[in-house]
Design a protein around this motif. Structure first.
Motif, short mmCIF file in Angstrom:
data_model
loop_
_atom_site.label_atom_id
_atom_site.label_comp_id
_atom_site.label_asym_id
_atom_site.label_seq_id
_atom_site.Cartn_x
_atom_site.Cartn_y
_atom_site.Cartn_z
N LEU A 427 0.69 -1.56 0.20
CA LEU A 427 -0.09 0.06 -0.09
C LEU A 427 0.70 1.18 0.04
O LEU A 427 0.38 2.18 -0.60
CB LEU A 427 -0.89 0.03 1.21
CG LEU A 427 -1.99 -0.91 1.26
CD1 LEU A 427 -2.99 -0.91 2.41
CD2 LEU A 427 -3.14 -0.70 0.09
N GLU A 428 2.00 1.35 0.90
CA GLU A 428 2.66 2.36 0.96
C GLU A 428 3.29 2.76 -0.60
O GLU A 428 3.52 3.89 -0.86
CB GLU A 428 4.10 2.14 1.65
CG GLU A 428 3.49 2.49 3.24
CD GLU A 428 4.71 2.24 4.01
OE1 GLU A 428 5.77 1.69 3.80
OE2 GLU A 428 4.62 2.94 5.30
N GLY A 429 3.76 1.78 -1.39
CA GLY A 429 4.25 1.90 -2.69
C GLY A 429 3.20 2.58 -3.64
O GLY A 429 3.60 3.49 -4.36
N ILE A 430 2.13 1.95 -3.52
CA ILE A 430 1.01 2.58 -4.18
C ILE A 430 0.84 3.94 -3.85
O ILE A 430 0.50 5.10 -4.73
CB ILE A 430 -0.44 1.80 -3.98
CG1 ILE A 430 -0.22 0.39 -4.93
CG2 ILE A 430 -1.78 2.60 -4.65
CD1 ILE A 430 -1.31 -0.56 -4.05
N ILE A 431 0.47 4.36 -2.62
CA ILE A 431 0.46 5.70 -2.41
C ILE A 431 1.48 6.67 -2.50
O ILE A 431 1.24 7.92 -2.91
CB ILE A 431 0.12 5.71 -0.41
CG1 ILE A 431 -1.06 4.89 -0.06
CG2 ILE A 431 0.16 7.13 -0.11
CD1 ILE A 431 -1.14 5.01 1.35
N ASP A 432 2.61 6.21 -2.71
CA ASP A 432 3.94 6.89 -3.14
C ASP A 432 3.56 7.46 -4.71
O ASP A 432 4.01 8.41 -5.02
CB ASP A 432 5.18 6.20 -2.93
CG ASP A 432 5.70 6.27 -1.46
OD1 ASP A 432 5.24 6.89 -0.64
OD2 ASP A 432 6.32 5.20 -0.88
N GLU A 433 3.32 6.38 -5.35
CA GLU A 433 2.87 6.84 -6.66
C GLU A 433 1.71 7.93 -6.99
O GLU A 433 1.84 8.85 -7.66
CB GLU A 433 2.50 5.54 -7.36
CG GLU A 433 3.69 4.38 -7.70
CD GLU A 433 2.85 3.20 -8.37
OE1 GLU A 433 1.97 3.33 -9.18
OE2 GLU A 433 3.69 2.04 -8.34
N VAL A 434 0.69 7.57 -6.06
CA VAL A 434 -0.37 8.36 -5.87
C VAL A 434 0.05 9.98 -5.83
O VAL A 434 -0.32 10.83 -6.58
CB VAL A 434 -1.53 7.93 -5.38
CG1 VAL A 434 -2.62 9.13 -5.34
CG2 VAL A 434 -2.14 6.85 -5.89
N LEU A 435 0.99 10.23 -4.63
CA LEU A 435 1.39 11.47 -4.33
C LEU A 435 2.17 11.99 -5.41
O LEU A 435 2.19 13.32 -5.59
CB LEU A 435 2.04 11.28 -3.05
CG LEU A 435 1.26 10.79 -1.93
CD1 LEU A 435 2.06 10.53 -0.44
CD2 LEU A 435 -0.05 11.82 -1.29
N ALA A 436 3.18 11.36 -6.10
CA ALA A 436 4.06 11.66 -7.10
C ALA A 436 3.06 12.19 -8.22
O ALA A 436 3.62 13.34 -8.93
CB ALA A 436 5.09 10.61 -7.65
N GLN A 437 1.85 11.57 -8.75
CA GLN A 437 1.01 11.94 -9.82
C GLN A 437 0.31 12.91 -9.56
O GLN A 437 -0.43 13.45 -10.44
CB GLN A 437 0.47 10.59 -10.37
CG GLN A 437 1.39 9.67 -10.74
CD GLN A 437 0.80 8.14 -11.10
OE1 GLN A 437 -0.16 8.02 -10.89
NE2 GLN A 437 1.62 7.30 -11.35
N ASN A 438 -0.04 13.32 -8.28
CA ASN A 438 -1.04 14.26 -7.69
C ASN A 438 -0.50 15.34 -7.09
O ASN A 438 -1.16 15.60 -5.98
CB ASN A 438 -2.44 13.42 -7.35
CG ASN A 438 -2.99 12.48 -8.39
OD1 ASN A 438 -3.88 12.99 -8.88
ND2 ASN A 438 -2.50 11.14 -8.25
N GLN A 439 0.45 16.22 -7.49
CA GLN A 439 1.10 17.19 -6.51
C GLN A 439 0.19 18.22 -6.39
O GLN A 439 0.04 18.80 -5.18
CB GLN A 439 2.46 17.62 -7.42
CG GLN A 439 3.15 18.67 -6.48
CD GLN A 439 3.62 17.88 -5.40
OE1 GLN A 439 4.00 16.79 -5.32
NE2 GLN A 439 3.40 18.66 -4.11
#
Length: 483
Positions: A427-439
């Protein structure tokens, strides 16, 4: 002028005995005409009635449920009037000495305007009597036929004091009474088959006037909708008539649902017109205190007692507990379910929500007949509780079981790939991706916009196709954002 409405109801409840009240003829609905009528029902010379003990017991049960006085001594009378489907020319009923006297009933009222409220009214009496036969019109042009299958069916006529003041109150009372007689097991309550029929006595009077206005009785209302429509029409008819200078005539009226209006059937008789006298063929009905105690011991837990217990034992809100005790059917389902699920509120929400919605889509289905049994629903809910699936996935499994795709809940979860992602690392990996893509959403959240956080949660759920544990996503996302 301001008007006050005065309503009293007389409800005829067919008792669910195997045979009729004064004969051994079977009590079946829908059989071929005149096949369930014996010599007593036909009033052949020399035939004598014999009282059905089970009908008396059901009347006692009702009396105890409403905290009424159950009479140790009651008498059957002859109520004399001519009607084609009344073979004897009189009806055996009770008049001066009924089996049940008094009692109260509380019920919820949902007015057209204003907040719902609880109303309590007094009952006058409940007495035993026999039903009449049924006239059949239209089979032969210009003629009517008589079906005596219903003649002699046991009825409990329940009479209220004239204490209702709107059609909403009348419907609230009728619904609660209907649920109670079914709950007690004294009637099938099938309104389409005539098991539960209401007569509404309606009058109006100027606000502040103590004397009652002239009443009209609307006969044989066999649905709650018709009951409300008929009363509303009659109220308006009487007010318009009086305000135009006319007078209300005491009469018996019928409601025509196609035209949405009541029409006069006959001028109303009073009790003196029926020439009541004790039936010489029947002894007085003697009910001992011991018999009353035996019936009391066999009574099921009453709805208002169970409602209170659900609040105390399961921590439910009064509204939830009231909805779950609206019928014996739904209460039995919930009680079986709640013994298998730790989260009692979740169980309540699912019974009143997903389960009720599915049942209502199938006409006539009862909770006991639901494809998703209490045990199957418990398995689904327990998979929510242990975080195997989320609410959305649970609804998919529910619908799959309902549709007959299978009854192995765990197997269905695997087959449909609905198992939640609860692994923190993944889940942390997925959240990191979402944060990077939705600044932009990240910046808006840090600027104080809560909606931006909800948008980020939505992106995480989208990325996992709804399989992520929502609570875990929320916790990890806030941690990542330093919130």
């Amino acid at each position: 002028m301001q008007w006050e409405v005065v309503i009293g109801l007389e409800t005829h409840v067919q008792l669910s005995t195997k045979s009729k009240i004064f004969s051994g003829a079977p009590r079946h609905f829908g059989d071929e005409a005149n096949t369930n009528a014996c010599f007593i029902d036909l009033a052949l010379p020399g035939s004598l009635p014999v009282l059905n003990r089970n009908a008396v017991e059901k009347a006692i049960r009702f009396g105890l449920a409403i905290d009424a006085k159950v009479a140790n001594h009651s008498v059957f009378d002859r109520k004399n009037y001519f009607y084609p489907d009344l073979p004897k020319g009189y009806q055996i009923s009770q008049f001066d000495l009924p089996i049940v006297l008094g009692g109260k009933l509380s019920f919820p009222v949902e007015p057209k305007k204003g907040a719902p409220y609880i109303k309590t009214i007094n009952l006058t009496r409940a007495h035993l009597e026999e039903d009449a036969g049924k006239s059949i019109h239209g089979l032969v042009q210009g003629h009517s036929g008589i079906d005596l299958n219903r003649a002699g069916t046991p009825l409990l006529e329940i009479v209220t004091e004239p204490e209702m003041r709107s059609s909403a109150e009348a419907v609230g009372y009728a619904r609660t009474l209907h649920a109670l007689v079914v709950w007690l097991g004294i009637s099938d309550g099938n309104m389409q088959e005539g098991n539960f029929r209401c007569d509404a006595n309606v009058s109006v009077r100027p606000v502040g006037q103590k004397e009652f206005g002239t009443r009209c009785e609307i006969k044989n209302l066999n649905s709650f909708r018709f009951l409300q429509e008929a009363i509303d029409y009659e109220i308006n008819r009487q007010i318009e008539l009086i305000e135009d200078g006319g007078k209300v005539v005491q009469a018996t009226r019928l409601y025509d649902p196609d035209k949405g209006e009541t029409r006069q059937m006959r001028t109303k008789e009073d009790s003196m017109d029926y020439r009541y006298f004790p039936d010489p063929d029947l002894l007085p009905c003697e009910v001992s205190d011991e018999w009353i105690d035996e019936v009391r011991a066999s009574m099921p837990e009453l709805p208002h007692h169970l409602c209170k217990r659900m609040q105390e034992e399961f921590g439910l809100l009064e509204y939830d507990a009231t909805m779950l005790t609206a019928s014996r059917d739904i209460a039995d389902y919930y009680l079986e379910l709640v013994n298998q699920v730790a989260d009692h509120k979740m169980a309540s929400n699912w019974v009143m929500g997903e389960l009720s919605a599915s049942i209502n889509q199938t006409e006539g289905m009862k909770f006991a007949e639901a494809p998703v049994t209490p045990t199957l629903l418990a398995k689904i809910l327990n998979r929510i509780i242990d975080n195997t699936i989320n609410q959305k996935g649970a609804k998919q499994i529910f619908q799959a079981v309902w549709a007959g795709e299978g009854t192995d809940v765990d197997q269905l979860i695997e087959a449909k790939g609905l198992k939640q992602i609860s692994d923190t690392g993944a889940l942390e990996g997925i959240i990191d991706e979402v944060l990077a893509q939705n600044q932009k959403s990240v910046d808006e959240f840090r600027a104080g916009k809560q909606k931006a956080f909800n948008a980020l949660v939505g992106q995480c759920m989208k990325k996992t196709r709804g399989k992520a544990n929502p609570a875990q996503v929320n916790e990890l996302l806030r941690k990542k954002l330093g919130a």
